[in-house]
Design a protein around this motif. Sequence first.
Motif, PDB file in Angstrom:
ATOM      1  N   VAL A 314       2.052  -3.006   3.811  1.00  0.00           N
ATOM      2  CA  VAL A 314       2.386  -4.212   2.182  1.00  0.00           C
ATOM      3  C   VAL A 314       1.801  -2.875   1.760  1.00  0.00           C
ATOM      4  CG1 VAL A 314      -0.182  -4.584   1.120  1.00  0.00           C
ATOM      5  CG2 VAL A 314       0.475  -5.490   2.946  1.00  0.00           C
ATOM      6  N   THR A 315       2.889  -3.019   0.317  1.00  0.00           N
ATOM      7  CA  THR A 315       3.287  -2.723  -1.041  1.00  0.00           C
ATOM      8  C   THR A 315       2.847  -3.467  -1.796  1.00  0.00           C
ATOM      9  OG1 THR A 315       4.804  -1.683  -2.361  1.00  0.00           O
ATOM     10  CG2 THR A 315       5.440  -3.489  -1.817  1.00  0.00           C
ATOM     11  N   TYR A 316       2.448  -3.022  -3.212  1.00  0.00           N
ATOM     12  CA  TYR A 316       2.481  -3.693  -4.222  1.00  0.00           C
ATOM     13  C   TYR A 316       2.960  -3.071  -5.434  1.00  0.00           C
ATOM     14  CZ  TYR A 316      -1.385  -3.440  -7.781  1.00  0.00           C
ATOM     15  OH  TYR A 316      -2.289  -4.850  -9.490  1.00  0.00           O
ATOM     16  N   GLN A 317       2.944  -4.712  -6.346  1.00  0.00           N
ATOM     17  CA  GLN A 317       3.894  -4.349  -8.027  1.00  0.00           C
ATOM     18  C   GLN A 317       3.385  -4.942  -8.646  1.00  0.00           C
ATOM     19  OE1 GLN A 317       6.511  -3.846  -8.865  1.00  0.00           O
ATOM     20  NE2 GLN A 317       6.017  -4.305 -11.040  1.00  0.00           N
ATOM     21  N   ALA A 334      -8.010  -0.079  -4.914  1.00  0.00           N
ATOM     22  CA  ALA A 334      -9.042  -0.530  -4.069  1.00  0.00           C
ATOM     23  C   ALA A 334      -9.350  -0.954  -3.127  1.00  0.00           C
ATOM     24  CB  ALA A 334      -9.768  -0.283  -5.145  1.00  0.00           C
ATOM     25  N   LEU A 335      -9.309  -2.374  -3.607  1.00  0.00           N
ATOM     26  CA  LEU A 335      -9.185  -3.950  -2.773  1.00  0.00           C
ATOM     27  C   LEU A 335      -8.388  -3.971  -1.304  1.00  0.00           C
ATOM     28  CD1 LEU A 335     -10.159  -6.565  -5.495  1.00  0.00           C
ATOM     29  CD2 LEU A 335     -11.499  -5.349  -3.470  1.00  0.00           C
ATOM     30  N   LEU A 336      -6.455  -3.415  -1.972  1.00  0.00           N
ATOM     31  CA  LEU A 336      -6.086  -3.757  -1.350  1.00  0.00           C
ATOM     32  C   LEU A 336      -6.354  -2.203  -0.369  1.00  0.00           C
ATOM     33  CD1 LEU A 336      -2.291  -3.901  -2.377  1.00  0.00           C
ATOM     34  CD2 LEU A 336      -3.302  -5.584  -0.880  1.00  0.00           C
ATOM     35  N   TYR A 344      -0.678   0.783   4.155  1.00  0.00           N
ATOM     36  CA  TYR A 344      -0.398   0.745   2.379  1.00  0.00           C
ATOM     37  C   TYR A 344       0.759   1.718   2.471  1.00  0.00           C
ATOM     38  CZ  TYR A 344      -0.034   0.811  -2.919  1.00  0.00           C
ATOM     39  OH  TYR A 344       0.409   1.088  -3.757  1.00  0.00           O
ATOM     40  N   VAL A 345       2.234   1.102   1.213  1.00  0.00           N
ATOM     41  CA  VAL A 345       2.830   1.990   1.736  1.00  0.00           C
ATOM     42  C   VAL A 345       3.465   1.910  -0.056  1.00  0.00           C
ATOM     43  CG1 VAL A 345       5.390   3.011   1.808  1.00  0.00           C
ATOM     44  CG2 VAL A 345       4.375   2.024   3.783  1.00  0.00           C
ATOM     45  N   GLU A 346       2.986   3.189  -0.985  1.00  0.00           N
ATOM     46  CA  GLU A 346       3.219   3.239  -2.268  1.00  0.00           C
ATOM     47  C   GLU A 346       4.302   2.672  -2.590  1.00  0.00           C
ATOM     48  OE1 GLU A 346       2.558   5.266  -6.395  1.00  0.00           O
ATOM     49  OE2 GLU A 346       0.900   5.718  -4.852  1.00  0.00           O
ATOM     50  N   LEU A 347       4.930   1.712  -3.358  1.00  0.00           N
ATOM     51  CA  LEU A 347       6.518   1.559  -4.446  1.00  0.00           C
ATOM     52  C   LEU A 347       6.778   2.647  -5.097  1.00  0.00           C
ATOM     53  CD1 LEU A 347       8.985  -0.978  -3.791  1.00  0.00           C
ATOM     54  CD2 LEU A 347       7.448  -1.898  -5.675  1.00  0.00           C
ATOM     55  N   GLN A 348       8.265   3.006  -5.156  1.00  0.00           N
ATOM     56  CA  GLN A 348       8.379   3.860  -6.232  1.00  0.00           C
ATOM     57  C   GLN A 348       8.607   3.607  -7.203  1.00  0.00           C
ATOM     58  OE1 GLN A 348      12.326   6.358  -4.707  1.00  0.00           O
ATOM     59  NE2 GLN A 348      12.256   6.975  -6.557  1.00  0.00           N
ATOM     60  N   ILE A 382      11.671   1.484   1.380  1.00  0.00           N
ATOM     61  CA  ILE A 382      10.573   2.123   1.899  1.00  0.00           C
ATOM     62  C   ILE A 382      10.934   1.946   3.012  1.00  0.00           C
ATOM     63  CG2 ILE A 382       8.153   0.908   2.566  1.00  0.00           C
ATOM     64  CD1 ILE A 382       8.066   0.116  -0.189  1.00  0.00           C
ATOM     65  N   ASN A 383       9.853   2.339   4.663  1.00  0.00           N
ATOM     66  CA  ASN A 383      10.371   2.839   5.987  1.00  0.00           C
ATOM     67  C   ASN A 383       9.197   2.919   6.451  1.00  0.00           C
ATOM     68  OD1 ASN A 383      12.076   2.853   8.307  1.00  0.00           O
ATOM     69  ND2 ASN A 383      12.342   4.859   8.564  1.00  0.00           N
ATOM     70  N   PRO A 384       8.269   1.987   7.076  1.00  0.00           N
ATOM     71  CA  PRO A 384       9.099   0.908   7.552  1.00  0.00           C
ATOM     72  C   PRO A 384       8.943  -0.453   6.319  1.00  0.00           C
ATOM     73  CG  PRO A 384       6.434   1.052   8.135  1.00  0.00           C
ATOM     74  CD  PRO A 384       6.988   2.153   7.367  1.00  0.00           C
ATOM     75  N   GLU A 385       9.871  -1.476   6.725  1.00  0.00           N
ATOM     76  CA  GLU A 385      10.831  -1.840   5.882  1.00  0.00           C
ATOM     77  C   GLU A 385       8.825  -2.830   5.798  1.00  0.00           C
ATOM     78  OE1 GLU A 385      13.040  -5.271   6.422  1.00  0.00           O
ATOM     79  OE2 GLU A 385      14.253  -4.474   5.458  1.00  0.00           O
ATOM     80  N   PRO A 386       8.695  -3.393   4.215  1.00  0.00           N
ATOM     81  CA  PRO A 386       7.633  -4.104   3.914  1.00  0.00           C
ATOM     82  C   PRO A 386       7.230  -5.053   4.342  1.00  0.00           C
ATOM     83  CG  PRO A 386       8.580  -3.402   1.931  1.00  0.00           C
ATOM     84  CD  PRO A 386       9.282  -3.115   3.257  1.00  0.00           C
ATOM     85  N   ALA A 387       6.331  -5.649   4.908  1.00  0.00           N
ATOM     86  CA  ALA A 387       6.156  -7.317   5.577  1.00  0.00           C
ATOM     87  C   ALA A 387       5.757  -8.311   4.343  1.00  0.00           C
ATOM     88  CB  ALA A 387       5.527  -7.087   6.532  1.00  0.00           C
TER      89      ALA A 387
END
Length: 430
Positions: A314-317, A334-336, A344-348, A382-387
């Motif tokens: 999961v990533t977050y915009q 925090a909820l995520l 969780y993978v942060e989006l650059q 992002i690796n692995p690719e976000p689903a």
Amino acid sequence: MVKHQLAYSETLNCVQCGYCLPSCPTYVTFKKETHSPRGRINLVKMAAEGRISYKDMEDSIDLCLGCRACETACPIGVEYGKILESAVAAIAEQREQEMTVRNRIIKSMLLNHVVPKNRILNAMGAGLAIYQKTGIQKIARKSGILKIIPENLGEFEKVLPVVQGAMQKRKRQKHYDPNGKQLYKVGFFKGCIMDTMFSSINTLSIKLLQSIGCEVTVISEQQCCGALHQHSGEIATTITLAKKNIEAFEQYHFDFIVNSIGGCGAMLIEYEKVFADDPEWAERAKQFSGHVVDISVILSKHDLPFTKEIISTVTYQPSCHMTNVQKNVKAPLALLKQIPGIQYVELQEKDMCCGSAGIYNIVKYEESMKILNNKMKYVKEINPEPAIIVTTNPGCHLQMKLGIEREGLKNEIRTVHLVELLSEACGISI
């Protein structure tokens, strides 16, 4: 003669240091000084001093997303939002004088007789549901008839959410009891476009609030928040809508006024600024806004009844107005991170605007797509690719869905509102 006053004194606070430049999506994308915050501030300053005309700053102001990331980056607290709003209003007033009667009527109909009217929005939502459920949508797509409409509208037709709201709204109650002991009394702000296109998210929001002990009331007197009107320079209508909302919620005694819409929430907490020249209403607005919170703020303070693991990356915009106006950064994350099973993978450069910005992606489609392309570049890295891409605002939601569609990734990545993912993990459905 344009009467609206530019925020001249605020422009004098800018020292042209350039700290805002890396945070500005239009400067980063188009590499022009006039498309940077300090460039726009300088143009407004020169227009206020009479050294250039209002037309000379139109293109630059029109291209601004209004994301207000520059305010977050500014080391001395320049009120860019106030400067921008004054310029938008002044330009809108000038255009109104130059506009044909036909175009003036169309603009008035959209902003004053469509967006603020629940009855009309409900009819539009019902029409969209019929379009989707009767097979007309499939026929339209296969026949190629959609090619005759402008490209921007055709592209967004591809990512329209499945509208289920018409039936839900007919079933919606005014009052919802908490599950168990009452924790808070909550007034729920449903929004206008949100409740037309994404009514299911509002329904899930109410159920999540009930799950932690909130008594939820959806008052019928509430109106459109006025954000689209303010961004279009329709200040008089913005003030009217703000007054109606304040008066409506004053009749109740809520601990919180909760919404799940980043853009609307930002507008609601800044109502006091709408009444800068009216101390009595400014005080009432301040009292109102003091109760307004995004749903993530409430939910993050309490244990959610998770029943299911979400095995996914999961990533977050974030919504710009959630980050830069509401200053709500920690609660959604925090909820995520509480959701069982997610990675969780942060989006650059997640805080860079996605290019949605209200109706910007419709009226400035080509520019919006260039900004979106920058965003999608980081999604693909992002690796692995976000689903899953998580959003907190309907405009961001559609924009990211469009980005996924354009990149041919719709079978690999889905876009969800934070409320949808939390509900899924809690076993809550509509």
